[in-house]
Enzyme design. Structure first.
Site, mmCIF file in Angstrom:
data_model
loop_
_atom_site.group_PDB
_atom_site.id
_atom_site.type_symbol
_atom_site.label_atom_id
_atom_site.label_comp_id
_atom_site.label_asym_id
_atom_site.label_seq_id
_atom_site.Cartn_x
_atom_site.Cartn_y
_atom_site.Cartn_z
ATOM 1 N N ASP A 13 0.806 -1.226 0.000
ATOM 2 C CA ASP A 13 0.000 0.000 0.000
ATOM 3 C C ASP A 13 0.837 1.272 0.000
ATOM 4 O OD1 ASP A 13 -2.315 -1.557 0.088
ATOM 5 O OD2 ASP A 13 -2.207 -1.702 2.260
ATOM 6 N N LYS A 16 1.986 2.336 -5.016
ATOM 7 C CA LYS A 16 2.777 1.904 -6.171
ATOM 8 C C LYS A 16 2.049 2.164 -7.486
ATOM 9 C CE LYS A 16 2.518 -2.257 -4.396
ATOM 10 N NZ LYS A 16 2.169 -2.052 -3.003
ATOM 11 N N GLY A 40 -4.411 -4.415 -4.031
ATOM 12 C CA GLY A 40 -5.472 -3.441 -4.312
ATOM 13 C C GLY A 40 -4.784 -2.187 -4.807
ATOM 14 N N HIS A 41 -4.701 -2.014 -6.112
ATOM 15 C CA HIS A 41 -3.909 -0.916 -6.683
ATOM 16 C C HIS A 41 -4.835 0.198 -7.167
ATOM 17 C CE1 HIS A 41 -0.303 -3.845 -7.339
ATOM 18 N NE2 HIS A 41 -0.567 -3.596 -6.079
ATOM 19 N N GLN A 218 2.146 -5.910 -3.226
ATOM 20 C CA GLN A 218 2.562 -6.008 -1.810
ATOM 21 C C GLN A 218 3.832 -5.160 -1.600
ATOM 22 O OE1 GLN A 218 1.677 -9.374 -3.384
ATOM 23 N NE2 GLN A 218 -0.284 -8.522 -2.828
HETATM 24 P P1 IMO Z 1 -0.839 -4.107 -2.359
HETATM 25 O O1 IMO Z 1 -0.317 -4.664 -3.649
HETATM 26 C C1 IMO Z 1 -0.887 -4.456 1.948
HETATM 27 C C2 IMO Z 1 -0.849 -8.474 3.651
HETATM 28 C C3 IMO Z 1 -2.097 -8.916 4.389
HETATM 29 C C4 IMO Z 1 -1.461 -9.823 5.440
HETATM 30 C C5 IMO Z 1 -0.340 -10.503 4.667
HETATM 31 C C6 IMO Z 1 -0.696 -11.864 4.114
HETATM 32 O O2 IMO Z 1 -2.147 -3.432 -2.440
HETATM 33 O O3 IMO Z 1 0.199 -3.286 -1.686
HETATM 34 P P2 IMO Z 1 -2.145 -12.635 2.008
HETATM 35 O O4 IMO Z 1 -3.599 -12.435 1.689
HETATM 36 O O5 IMO Z 1 -1.232 -12.066 0.976
HETATM 37 O O6 IMO Z 1 -1.818 -14.066 2.349
HETATM 38 O O7 IMO Z 1 -1.921 -11.802 3.384
HETATM 39 O O8 IMO Z 1 -0.021 -9.617 3.598
HETATM 40 N N1 IMO Z 1 -1.080 -8.017 2.273
HETATM 41 C C7 IMO Z 1 -1.049 -6.735 1.894
HETATM 42 N N2 IMO Z 1 -0.889 -5.618 2.628
HETATM 43 N N3 IMO Z 1 -1.020 -4.361 0.611
HETATM 44 C C8 IMO Z 1 -1.147 -5.477 -0.142
HETATM 45 O O9 IMO Z 1 -1.130 -5.437 -1.475
HETATM 46 C C9 IMO Z 1 -1.207 -6.737 0.499
HETATM 47 N N4 IMO Z 1 -1.364 -8.000 0.081
HETATM 48 C C10 IMO Z 1 -1.267 -8.779 1.166
HETATM 49 O O10 IMO Z 1 -2.773 -7.841 4.976
HETATM 50 O O11 IMO Z 1 -0.875 -9.047 6.446
HETATM 51 MG MG MG Z 2 -3.101 -1.823 -1.821
#
Ligand code: IMO
Ligand code: MG
Length: 423
Positions: A13, A16, A40-41, A218
């Site tokens: 988050d 990006k 979630g982009h 992530q």
């Molecule tokens: P973007 O791309 C923030 C976190 C989840 C959890 C951990 C594992 O939008 O930055 P998962 O469902 O992947 O097995 O969860 O990773 N997490 C994210 N946190 N942004 C994301 O994606 C995330 N994708 C997974 O909250 O702590």
């Molecule tokens: Mg996100």
């Protein structure tokens, strides 16, 4: 051929997608190489907000093609829903999405297993997005997972799904199996035309002017190996993952941009040394609208952690920093950056990955003056208040990487380039 990687360098988050969008107008290909629809982009442009989960953020540019590499996992049903909703919103996707034939699948069972594992872990749950990502990747590692090309072979697909349930000591009724196969058949009718070989498309491309933008999902501190394990995601979230997730060697990337927010956020569980539990954290959450784009969960907020940030910069060999959400600080009197970790009375600049160790860390802060002015219209470094300039200087100096892109608002237009720090 030129290639840029835009990589989230904290806990996800980092905005990006905004940086991918800022640079994406010139890209022929925007390529996802890891993660799934746990991402979630968000992109805001012309007063309209778009949120992408599996589809690369280059899709808003009509001449840009969006590629999904083998390191990604795709939930075919969720993917089709995303395609349909974007098309309903007026975007033309035909011929613009390509998925590598080796890409792994997230199946309904994986979502069930994700949910169950979180319930079973209870007190030590991860706080996943419950999109089935962990179970899908672990099944692939265990060699019982499914790949997108399996959808092309119905009898084999049926056998693999039965074997998958058996591997997990579960049974699937004939009716449920048929229902799943029917849904997957419908999904394949759409997906078949998207499936290609991303490796050859990138590596054997004869177009010398080709420009490629790799889009991380992530963040590096959620990396399966180098993140704060076990409070991480199940994919590799690092520069090197471009190679394993697309077949295009990370050695060939021309520029690596690490994306950081002016503060830190984290969703899900796990240690977070600079976390704020006071009204300043609350204020940043509200002003920055820090709620998950995938799950809607409130994000945890903390001061910028330069120890974690330097670690992330180092393991990913980043060339420059894109700093986002600087505008969110307007009106906060005093800002802090964590410069060192204090552990058992000793100061260190080294990040600690083990949860029990990271939890013990006492952050050592350097204090900075804040600014009152709303900076969401300051489209150059010189227009920023002196205090904001000092803050940016400090980040470049502490992370030891120049800041080159600065974002001062959610809209595409609220971004500018200026080199802060560096030689
Ligand atoms: P973007 O791309 C923030 C976190 C989840 C959890 C951990 C594992 O939008 O930055 P998962 O469902 O992947 O097995 O969860 O990773 N997490 C994210 N946190 N942004 C994301 O994606 C995330 N994708 C997974 O909250 O702590
Ligand atoms: Mg996100």
């Amino acid at each position: 051929m030129s290639s840029i990687l835009v990589l989230g360098c904290m806990w996800g988050d980092e905005a990006k997608a905004k940086i991918v969008d800022y640079l994406g107008g010139d890209a022929d290909y925007v390529v996802r190489f890891q993660g799934g629809n746990n991402a979630g982009h968000t992109i805001v442009t012309g007063g309209k907000k778009y949120v992408f989960h599996s589809i690369p953020s280059g899709i808003l540019y009509p001449n840009t093609k969006c590629l999904i590499g083998s390191g990604v996992v795709i939930d075919p049903i969720a993917f089709i829903e995303e395609v349909n909703s974007l098309e309903a919103g007026g975007l033309k996707l035909a011929g613009r999405i390509m998925i590598d034939k080796r890409t792994g699948l997230v199946l309904p069972l994986h979502k069930v297993l994700d949910e169950q594992s979180e319930t079973r872990l209870a007190g030590s749950k991860i706080g996943t997005t419950k999109r089935g990502i962990g179970p899908a990747y672990s099944d692939i590692s265990a060699r019982v997972g499914l790949k997108i090309m399996d959808l092309a072979y119905p009898a084999y697909l049926k056998q693999r799904i039965e074997e998958l349930y058996a591997y997990h000591n579960l049974t699937i009724s004939a009716a449920e199996l048929n229902q799943q196969l029917l849904e997957l058949e419908k999904a394949w009718a759409v997906l078949a035309s998207y499936v290609t070989d991303v490796e050859t498309l990138l590596n054997l491309n004869k177009n010398k002017d080709l420009s490629i933008l790799f889009e991380g999902a992530q963040g590096a501190l959620l990396d399966l190996n180098y993140g704060s394990y076990p409070y991480v995601t199940s994919s590799r979230v690092m520069t090197d993952a471009v190679g394993t997730g697309t077949g295009y060697s990370a050695r060939k990337i021309d520029k690596i941009i690490g994306v950081y927010k002016a503060y830190c956020t984290r969703v899900g569980e796990g240690p977070f040394p600079t976390e704020l539990h006071d009204e300043i954290g609350q204020r940043i959450r509200t002003t920055g609208n820090e709620f998950g784009s995938t799950t809607g969960r409130p994000r945890r907020i903390g001061w910028f952690d330069a120890v974690a940030a330097s670690y992330s910069a180092r393991i990913n060999d980043i060339d420059s920093i894109a700093l986002t959400c600087l505008d969110v600080f307007s009106g906060i009197e005093e800002l802090k950056i964590c410069t060192d970790y204090e552990v058992n009375g000793e100061r260190s600049k080294l990040f600690l990955s083990h949860p029990l160790e990271l939890e013990q860390v006492k952050p050592v802060y350097q204090i900075f003056e804040g600014w009152d002015k709303d900076i969401s219209g300051c489209l150059s470094f010189n227009k920023l208040p002196r205090a904001a300039q000092v803050y940016l200087d400090a980040i470049a100096e502490l992370v030891k990487v120049p800041v080159q892109i600065i974002s001062i608002g959610k809209d595409r237009s609220q971004t500018f380039t200026h080199e802060v720090g560096g030689e």
